[in-house]
Design a protein around this motif. Structure first.
Motif, short mmCIF file in Angstrom:
data_model
loop_
_atom_site.label_atom_id
_atom_site.label_comp_id
_atom_site.label_asym_id
_atom_site.label_seq_id
_atom_site.Cartn_x
_atom_site.Cartn_y
_atom_site.Cartn_z
N TYR A 135 52.92 33.61 28.53
CA TYR A 135 52.22 32.32 28.54
C TYR A 135 53.04 31.30 29.33
CZ TYR A 135 49.53 34.39 24.72
OH TYR A 135 48.74 35.21 23.97
N TYR A 136 52.31 30.54 30.12
CA TYR A 136 52.94 29.48 30.92
C TYR A 136 52.19 28.17 30.67
CZ TYR A 136 54.54 26.75 34.94
OH TYR A 136 55.07 25.76 35.74
N THR A 137 52.88 27.13 30.22
CA THR A 137 52.27 25.84 29.95
C THR A 137 52.65 24.85 31.04
OG1 THR A 137 52.42 26.24 27.57
CG2 THR A 137 51.99 23.98 28.28
N ARG A 154 49.69 32.26 40.01
CA ARG A 154 50.82 32.76 39.24
C ARG A 154 50.57 34.17 38.70
NH1 ARG A 154 54.05 28.26 38.19
NH2 ARG A 154 53.00 26.27 38.56
N LYS A 155 49.57 34.85 39.25
CA LYS A 155 49.23 36.23 38.88
C LYS A 155 48.72 36.34 37.45
CE LYS A 155 50.88 37.24 42.91
NZ LYS A 155 49.95 37.40 44.06
N GLY A 156 48.03 35.29 36.99
CA GLY A 156 47.46 35.31 35.65
C GLY A 156 46.11 34.62 35.65
N HIS A 157 45.72 34.03 34.52
CA HIS A 157 44.47 33.28 34.43
C HIS A 157 44.58 32.27 33.29
CE1 HIS A 157 43.47 35.70 30.86
NE2 HIS A 157 43.75 36.78 31.57
N LEU A 158 43.68 31.31 33.24
CA LEU A 158 43.66 30.37 32.13
C LEU A 158 43.53 31.14 30.82
CD1 LEU A 158 41.45 27.40 33.40
CD2 LEU A 158 43.83 27.26 32.66
N VAL A 159 44.17 30.63 29.80
CA VAL A 159 44.27 31.37 28.54
C VAL A 159 42.90 31.65 27.92
CG1 VAL A 159 44.50 29.32 27.09
CG2 VAL A 159 45.55 31.46 26.37
N CYS A 245 48.41 29.07 31.09
CA CYS A 245 48.06 30.31 31.77
C CYS A 245 48.58 31.49 30.94
CB CYS A 245 48.73 30.38 33.15
SG CYS A 245 48.41 28.96 34.23
N GLU A 246 47.97 32.65 31.14
CA GLU A 246 48.46 33.87 30.48
C GLU A 246 48.38 35.05 31.44
OE1 GLU A 246 46.25 35.97 27.44
OE2 GLU A 246 44.50 34.70 27.80
N LYS A 247 49.23 36.04 31.20
CA LYS A 247 49.21 37.29 31.97
C LYS A 247 49.90 38.36 31.16
CE LYS A 247 53.55 36.44 34.46
NZ LYS A 247 54.19 36.30 35.80
N LYS A 248 49.65 39.59 31.50
CA LYS A 248 50.30 40.69 30.83
C LYS A 248 51.75 40.83 31.34
CE LYS A 248 46.85 41.93 28.33
NZ LYS A 248 46.92 41.77 26.83
N ILE A 249 52.59 41.42 30.52
CA ILE A 249 53.99 41.60 30.90
C ILE A 249 54.09 42.44 32.16
CG2 ILE A 249 56.15 42.73 30.23
CD1 ILE A 249 55.68 41.90 27.42
N LEU A 250 54.96 42.02 33.06
CA LEU A 250 55.12 42.71 34.35
C LEU A 250 55.60 44.14 34.15
CD1 LEU A 250 56.84 39.83 36.36
CD2 LEU A 250 54.42 40.48 36.37
#
Length: 250
Positions: A135-137, A154-159, A245-250
């Motif tokens: 998670y990125y705020t 940032r290679k993710g999407h809105l939560v 934002c959220e994304k799965k662990i790299l």
């Protein structure tokens, strides 16, 4: 010059007296031109204060040169980020466009200058890990679409919120502030940005929401959702809010 004009009139070109010239007339053999000759040490009379000021000015200009080099590098990277995001959008008005660009600039500044000391090593700088998700705020307000694109950059999407556990975690993560989430309405149908089913997952609308309120004076309906403390509310998509934002662990 002390030679009188009348005296000069009584002389031949070679300086000898003309006939009838006064015997006492002064006969110049040349003109004496006085020149000011500076003292050899007149230019080196520097007081300690002058030397100190010179030293301080030198340090000042060196600092400017070094800082300018760093700023130029940062501006180049910021401009690249702006080009990636702004190229996909056409601003509705000049003032709105300026607000969006400032939001992007603030976001880039935030990611450089205010990075967390407790970054999750598997997520990357500025991200926090929870149950296998990063998670990125961002606390720099942006319109919903720009927040969405920044998360994608940032290679993710809105939560996306599909459980009560995740809802509670995000409420604490946002410190009860209003933040964009990845839920928007298209022709009256609400959809999550990652394709998760809106109908089959729990919903956390505040009482009376969504109300599609039109009293904001802006064109269009309230088609974007935000997390407000312990619930959701629909608001106009062009308003500026922080986002997660959220994304799965790299």
């Amino acid at each position: 010059m002390s030679v009188k004009y009348d005296d000069l009139q009584g002389l031949h070109e070679d300086g000898t007296p003309r006939d009838g010239a006064a015997a006492h007339s002064w006969i110049p053999q040349g003109l004496l031109v006085k020149k000011w000759i500076p003292h050899p040490l007149s230019g080196l009379n520097c007081s300690p204060l002058t030397l100190l000021l010179g030293f301080l000015l030198t340090v000042f200009f060196l600092t400017i040169i070094i800082t300018q080099a760093k700023v130029t590098a940062d501006v180049t990277e910021v401009k690249a980020s702006m080009d990636r995001i702004v190229s996909d959008e056409v601003s509705d008005s000049l003032s709105n466009g300026i607000q969006k660009i400032l939001g992007i600039l603030f976001s880039e500044m935030e990611s450089r200058g205010n990075r967390s000391q407790e970054d999750a090593p598997l997520c990357g700088t500025g991200w926090e890990e929870k149950n296998g998700t990063c998670y990125y705020t961002s606390w720099m307000p942006q319109p919903w679409k720009f927040a969405m694109k920044d998360c994608e950059h940032r290679k993710g999407h809105l939560v996306v919120i599909t459980s009560e556990e995740k809802m509670k975690f995000l409420s604490s993560l946002a410190y009860s502030a209003a933040v964009w989430i990845g839920l928007s309405s298209e022709k009256g149908s609400w959809k999550w940005v990652d394709g998760s089913s809106y109908e089959e997952n729990p919903k956390f609308w505040l009482k009376g929401e969504p109300d599609n309120w039109l009293g904001h004076g802006l064109q269009g309906a309230e088609d974007c959702a935000q997390l407000v403390e312990d619930g959701w509310a629909d608001v106009h998509c062009t308003l500026l809010f922080s986002y997660v934002c959220e994304k799965k662990i790299l």
